[in-house]
Structures are given as structure tokens and as C-alpha cells.
Design a protein around this motif. Structure first.
Motif, PDB file in Angstrom:
ATOM      1  N   SER A  99       0.888  -8.185  12.616  1.00 48.51           N
ATOM      2  CA  SER A  99       1.190  -7.027  13.458  1.00 48.51           C
ATOM      3  C   SER A  99       1.626  -7.481  14.849  1.00 48.51           C
ATOM      4  CB  SER A  99      -0.064  -6.151  13.570  1.00 48.51           C
ATOM      5  OG  SER A  99       0.146  -5.107  14.484  1.00 48.51           O
ATOM      6  N   THR A 100       2.537  -6.733  15.464  1.00 45.14           N
ATOM      7  CA  THR A 100       2.990  -7.068  16.815  1.00 45.14           C
ATOM      8  C   THR A 100       1.990  -6.633  17.874  1.00 45.14           C
ATOM      9  OG1 THR A 100       4.233  -5.007  17.030  1.00 45.14           O
ATOM     10  CG2 THR A 100       5.418  -6.949  16.182  1.00 45.14           C
ATOM     11  N   SER A 101       1.043  -5.778  17.508  1.00 43.96           N
ATOM     12  CA  SER A 101       0.018  -5.352  18.472  1.00 43.96           C
ATOM     13  C   SER A 101      -1.133  -4.664  17.756  1.00 43.96           C
ATOM     14  CB  SER A 101       0.614  -4.399  19.510  1.00 43.96           C
ATOM     15  OG  SER A 101       1.091  -3.227  18.888  1.00 43.96           O
ATOM     16  N   GLN A 102      -2.303  -4.780  18.341  1.00 47.25           N
ATOM     17  CA  GLN A 102      -3.482  -4.040  17.889  1.00 47.25           C
ATOM     18  C   GLN A 102      -4.241  -3.616  19.130  1.00 47.25           C
ATOM     19  OE1 GLN A 102      -5.945  -5.811  14.904  1.00 47.25           O
ATOM     20  NE2 GLN A 102      -4.363  -5.619  13.371  1.00 47.25           N
ATOM     21  N   THR A 134      -3.139 -11.804  11.622  1.00 47.89           N
ATOM     22  CA  THR A 134      -2.365 -10.579  11.476  1.00 47.89           C
ATOM     23  C   THR A 134      -0.895 -10.894  11.669  1.00 47.89           C
ATOM     24  OG1 THR A 134      -2.070  -8.287  12.241  1.00 47.89           O
ATOM     25  CG2 THR A 134      -2.566  -9.940  13.925  1.00 47.89           C
TER      26      THR A 134
END
Length: 175
Positions: free
Chosen positions: A84-87, A82
């Protein structure tokens, strides 16, 4: 004391009422002890940093992805990535990227054995959704095998690095 009753301050209390009052007081005392003595279990924190992400083969890199989870230890097997910076809850399935097929098609959550962080921020991998519980910290540009607390037991990921990346990712220490 008059028979099975107790006279105090002008009140006469029967033995059944007295036993009920003693039992209620015992419950209150026992409960207050539990409340005072039992806090949330403390979460463990570990740093995993077994290799540099620039080591060959470079499967996880800033050109395509920042965070990679692997089905097997040592960045082996199928991969999930990913940018993304967070999930707060990890979702998706492992894929065969030509370097390893073990675990391909399996759900990622609770199935990863190793992790790589190809970004400049420190990455956290948590045992529970919403960045709660035991955590493995992965320094910038490093990878490693998840500890026994998190191997096949991970649920959320996110950057938290207030020094190098202020305002990026999540703050798991914020109430």
C-alpha cells in the motif's frame, strides 16, 4: 472614592463588583497570553538510511512488498509488509518469514524497531495516526532503525515524494 466604592462616569461600583471585574479581566489577559504564546509543539523530522535494501538477505523487495517493518533493529526479527502507498493507521501482526521469529504474532503498531523502503518514493513513518507528529523519512531503496521517538511508537506510514512520485501516497503538509 466614596468608602469602599468607586465613582466613575456616573456609575458607582461596589468593592465586590470591582473585585469580580478585576478577576474577569485578569482571566481574559492571562488567557490571551496563553493563546498567543502557545502553539502546537513542532514535530521532529529525521532521516533513517542505515542500509541499502538490496543487501542480503533481501526480505523486503518490490517483487512481493514495498514497505517492511521489523520487530527488532537491523531488519531482524519478525516482519510485517505492505504494498500500500499509505496507511493512516498501521494494523496487523508481525510474521515469521523464516529469517526471524522474535515478535511473531505481536501487533505491529507501536512495536516496530526498523523499517525498509523498497520503492522509488520517499517513505514517512509517523508517531500518530493520520500522518501527524514526529516522522522518520526513509529514502527510496533504503532501510534503517527507527529513531528513539518512533521506535515502538509508530502509528502511520505513507509515501510523500512530490519530486520522484508526484501524486502518490499522502501529503502530510496539506491542511
Amino acid at each position: 472614592m466614596i468608602g469602599n466604592t468607586v465613582a466613575r462616569s456616573g456609575f458607582i461600583v461596589g468593592s465586590a463588583t470591582r473585585n469580580l471585574a478585576i478577576a474577569a479581566a485578569s482571566v481574559v489577559v492571562a488567557s490571551s497570553g496563553l493563546i498567543a504564546g502557545a502553539g502546537p509543539a513542532s514535530a521532529s523530522e529525521s532521516t533513517v538510511s542505515g542500509w541499502n535494501t538490496a543487501s542480503a538477505p533481501v526480505r523486503c523487495g518490490p517483487q512481493r512488498r514495498d514497505v517492511c517493518l521489523y520487530y527488532s533493529p537491523g531488519a531482524e526479527g519478525a516482519i510485517w509488509w505492505t504494498a500500500s502507498t499509505s496507511q493512516n493507521t498501521i494494523y496487523g501482526t508481525f510474521e515469521n518469514d523464516g529469517y526471524g521469529s522474535a515478535g511473531a504474532g505481536q501487533n505491529v503498531r507501536n512495536n516496530a524497531a526498523s523499517v525498509e523502503n523498497s520503492a522509488e518514493c520517499r517513505l514517512g513513518v509517523w508517531v500518530y495516526p493520520n500522518y501527524v507528529g514526529d516522522v522518520n523519512w526513509v529514502p527510496a531503496y533504503r532501510g534503517g532503525n527507527l529513531t528513539s521517538n518512533l521506535r515502538n511508537n509508530e502509528a502511520s506510514i505513507g509515501y510523500y515524494d512530490p519530486v520522484n512520485c508526484p501524486g502518490v501516497g499522502v501529503d502530510p503538509y496539506r491542511p
